[in-house]
Design a protein around this motif. Structure first.
Motif, PDB file in Angstrom:
ATOM      1  N   THR A  33       0.869  -1.693   0.106  1.00 36.71           N
ATOM      2  CA  THR A  33      -0.214   0.191  -0.171  1.00 36.71           C
ATOM      3  C   THR A  33       1.057   1.522  -0.074  1.00 36.71           C
ATOM      4  O   THR A  33       1.970   1.130   0.999  1.00 36.71           O
ATOM      5  CB  THR A  33      -1.064  -0.182   0.994  1.00 36.71           C
ATOM      6  OG1 THR A  33      -1.915  -0.635   1.131  1.00 36.71           O
ATOM      7  CG2 THR A  33      -1.891   1.465   1.126  1.00 36.71           C
ATOM      8  N   GLY A  36       0.949   7.609   1.070  1.00 34.37           N
ATOM      9  CA  GLY A  36      -0.036   8.547   1.046  1.00 34.37           C
ATOM     10  C   GLY A  36       0.619   9.919   1.391  1.00 34.37           C
ATOM     11  O   GLY A  36       2.157   9.895   0.995  1.00 34.37           O
ATOM     12  N   PRO A  37       0.414  10.974   1.447  1.00 32.55           N
ATOM     13  CA  PRO A  37       1.121  12.362   1.029  1.00 32.55           C
ATOM     14  C   PRO A  37       1.995  12.130   2.615  1.00 32.55           C
ATOM     15  O   PRO A  37       1.134  12.023   3.566  1.00 32.55           O
ATOM     16  CB  PRO A  37      -0.747  13.112   1.743  1.00 32.55           C
ATOM     17  CG  PRO A  37      -1.033  13.058   1.792  1.00 32.55           C
ATOM     18  CD  PRO A  37      -1.331  11.541   1.583  1.00 32.55           C
ATOM     19  N   ASP A  83      -4.010   4.737   9.160  1.00 35.19           N
ATOM     20  CA  ASP A  83      -3.568   4.943   7.495  1.00 35.19           C
ATOM     21  C   ASP A  83      -3.902   3.560   6.894  1.00 35.19           C
ATOM     22  O   ASP A  83      -4.521   3.122   7.494  1.00 35.19           O
ATOM     23  CB  ASP A  83      -1.774   4.906   7.654  1.00 35.19           C
ATOM     24  CG  ASP A  83      -1.111   3.244   8.593  1.00 35.19           C
ATOM     25  OD1 ASP A  83      -1.766   2.617   8.947  1.00 35.19           O
ATOM     26  OD2 ASP A  83      -0.201   3.780   8.646  1.00 35.19           O
ATOM     27  N   ARG A  84      -3.253   4.205   5.261  1.00 36.42           N
ATOM     28  CA  ARG A  84      -3.902   2.768   4.232  1.00 36.42           C
ATOM     29  C   ARG A  84      -3.709   1.204   4.964  1.00 36.42           C
ATOM     30  O   ARG A  84      -4.555   0.223   4.991  1.00 36.42           O
ATOM     31  CB  ARG A  84      -2.902   3.455   3.083  1.00 36.42           C
ATOM     32  CG  ARG A  84      -4.224   4.088   2.322  1.00 36.42           C
ATOM     33  CD  ARG A  84      -2.999   4.651   1.753  1.00 36.42           C
ATOM     34  NE  ARG A  84      -3.562   6.151   0.923  1.00 36.42           N
ATOM     35  CZ  ARG A  84      -3.389   6.375   0.120  1.00 36.42           C
ATOM     36  NH1 ARG A  84      -1.228   6.381  -0.628  1.00 36.42           N
ATOM     37  NH2 ARG A  84      -3.813   7.672  -1.035  1.00 36.42           N
ATOM     38  N   SER A 138      -7.197   0.099   0.007  1.00 40.54           N
ATOM     39  CA  SER A 138      -6.674   1.426   0.688  1.00 40.54           C
ATOM     40  C   SER A 138      -6.381   2.312   0.020  1.00 40.54           C
ATOM     41  O   SER A 138      -6.728   3.479   1.325  1.00 40.54           O
ATOM     42  CB  SER A 138      -5.661   0.710   1.371  1.00 40.54           C
ATOM     43  OG  SER A 138      -4.303  -0.072   0.758  1.00 40.54           O
ATOM     44  N   ALA A 139      -6.175   2.739  -0.828  1.00 40.62           N
ATOM     45  CA  ALA A 139      -6.026   3.691  -1.086  1.00 40.62           C
ATOM     46  C   ALA A 139      -6.893   4.925  -2.011  1.00 40.62           C
ATOM     47  O   ALA A 139      -6.694   5.879  -2.284  1.00 40.62           O
ATOM     48  CB  ALA A 139      -4.856   3.383  -2.515  1.00 40.62           C
ATOM     49  N   PRO A 170      -5.179   9.098   5.292  1.00 39.95           N
ATOM     50  CA  PRO A 170      -3.900   9.491   3.746  1.00 39.95           C
ATOM     51  C   PRO A 170      -4.790   9.713   2.858  1.00 39.95           C
ATOM     52  O   PRO A 170      -4.472  10.817   1.705  1.00 39.95           O
ATOM     53  CB  PRO A 170      -2.859   8.363   4.143  1.00 39.95           C
ATOM     54  CG  PRO A 170      -2.980   7.684   4.998  1.00 39.95           C
ATOM     55  CD  PRO A 170      -4.539   7.521   5.515  1.00 39.95           C
ATOM     56  N   ASN A 171      -6.147   8.946   2.238  1.00 41.73           N
ATOM     57  CA  ASN A 171      -6.633   9.258   1.435  1.00 41.73           C
ATOM     58  C   ASN A 171      -7.723  10.319   1.892  1.00 41.73           C
ATOM     59  O   ASN A 171      -7.717  11.155   0.724  1.00 41.73           O
ATOM     60  CB  ASN A 171      -7.735   8.623   1.261  1.00 41.73           C
ATOM     61  CG  ASN A 171      -6.952   7.048   1.016  1.00 41.73           C
ATOM     62  OD1 ASN A 171      -5.645   6.454   0.654  1.00 41.73           O
ATOM     63  ND2 ASN A 171      -7.551   5.568   1.109  1.00 41.73           N
ATOM     64  N   THR A 174      -5.614  13.041   0.418  1.00 41.69           N
ATOM     65  CA  THR A 174      -5.668  13.326  -0.537  1.00 41.69           C
ATOM     66  C   THR A 174      -6.484  14.675  -1.398  1.00 41.69           C
ATOM     67  O   THR A 174      -6.739  15.253  -1.926  1.00 41.69           O
ATOM     68  CB  THR A 174      -4.814  12.492  -1.607  1.00 41.69           C
ATOM     69  OG1 THR A 174      -3.479  11.803  -0.299  1.00 41.69           O
ATOM     70  CG2 THR A 174      -4.778  12.299  -3.058  1.00 41.69           C
TER      71      THR A 174
END
Length: 181
Positions: A33, A36-37, A83-84, A138-139, A170-171, A174
């Motif tokens: 995975t 993220g940012p 988190d993812r 997950s993303a 994270p999503n 984003t």
């Protein structure tokens, strides 16, 4: 457990192998995975705190807008900002709990197909397939209400009587950046 203690019906841990190696699926999904940012620790802490506050405030809005009685009071639910990789692990646990009755029924009807060699190889292959699905999703998922968290908690001997709301930080961050909000 040494190989001397292993039987054809058990794996290296003395457990009957399954059609999915859930621990492997969760671990592999967490590894594949994307993270993220990038943010500083302080900015991430502030974002997580904000997500928690907004999740709590949303309960009344969801009930008022949808009219769903189930949304009237979700105070017994746990709010998790994850988190993812955390989302992938949580969903692997939920899938395991939900699929167990069907797997056991199949094991009773067709025991010959659940030999150690067949399930060891098959369990690894299906774990990798599940990892790919969980890693991809997950993303994409912003949040998820898991009404089966109580069942998962019972397995882990934790106390979460209601469901759990998982917000995938994270999503959300984003999308927030993409929409400039």
């Amino acid at each position: 457990m040494s190989a001397a203690h292993r039987t054809p019906e058990t794996d290296a841990h003395g457990e009957a192998p399954g059609i999915v190696r859930w621990d492997l699926a969760a671990a592999a999904a967490a590894r594949i995975t994307p993270p993220g940012p990038k943010m500083s620790a302080r900015a991430m802490q502030a974002a997580v705190a904000s997500m928690r506050r907004h999740a709590e405030a949303s309960v009344d809005h969801v009930h008022r807008i949808t009219g769903l009685e189930a949304a009237r009071d979700l105070r017994d639910s746990t709010v998790l900002v994850v988190d993812r990789a955390g989302w992938s692990r949580a969903n692997a646990q939920t899938f395991q709990v939900l699929m167990e009755p069907a797997v056991e029924a199949l094991r009773r009807r067709r025991p010959e197909q659940f030999g150690a060699a067949a399930t060891a190889l098959g369990g690894t292959a299906t774990a990798m397939e599940m990892a790919a699905v969980l890693g991809f999703l997950s993303a994409k998922v912003l949040g998820q209400y898991d009404p089966y968290a109580g069942l998962v908690s019972a397995l882990a001997e934790q106390r979460h009587p209601g469901g759990r709301l998982m917000l995938v930080a994270p999503n959300i961050l984003t999308v927030e950046r993409e929409l400039n909000v």
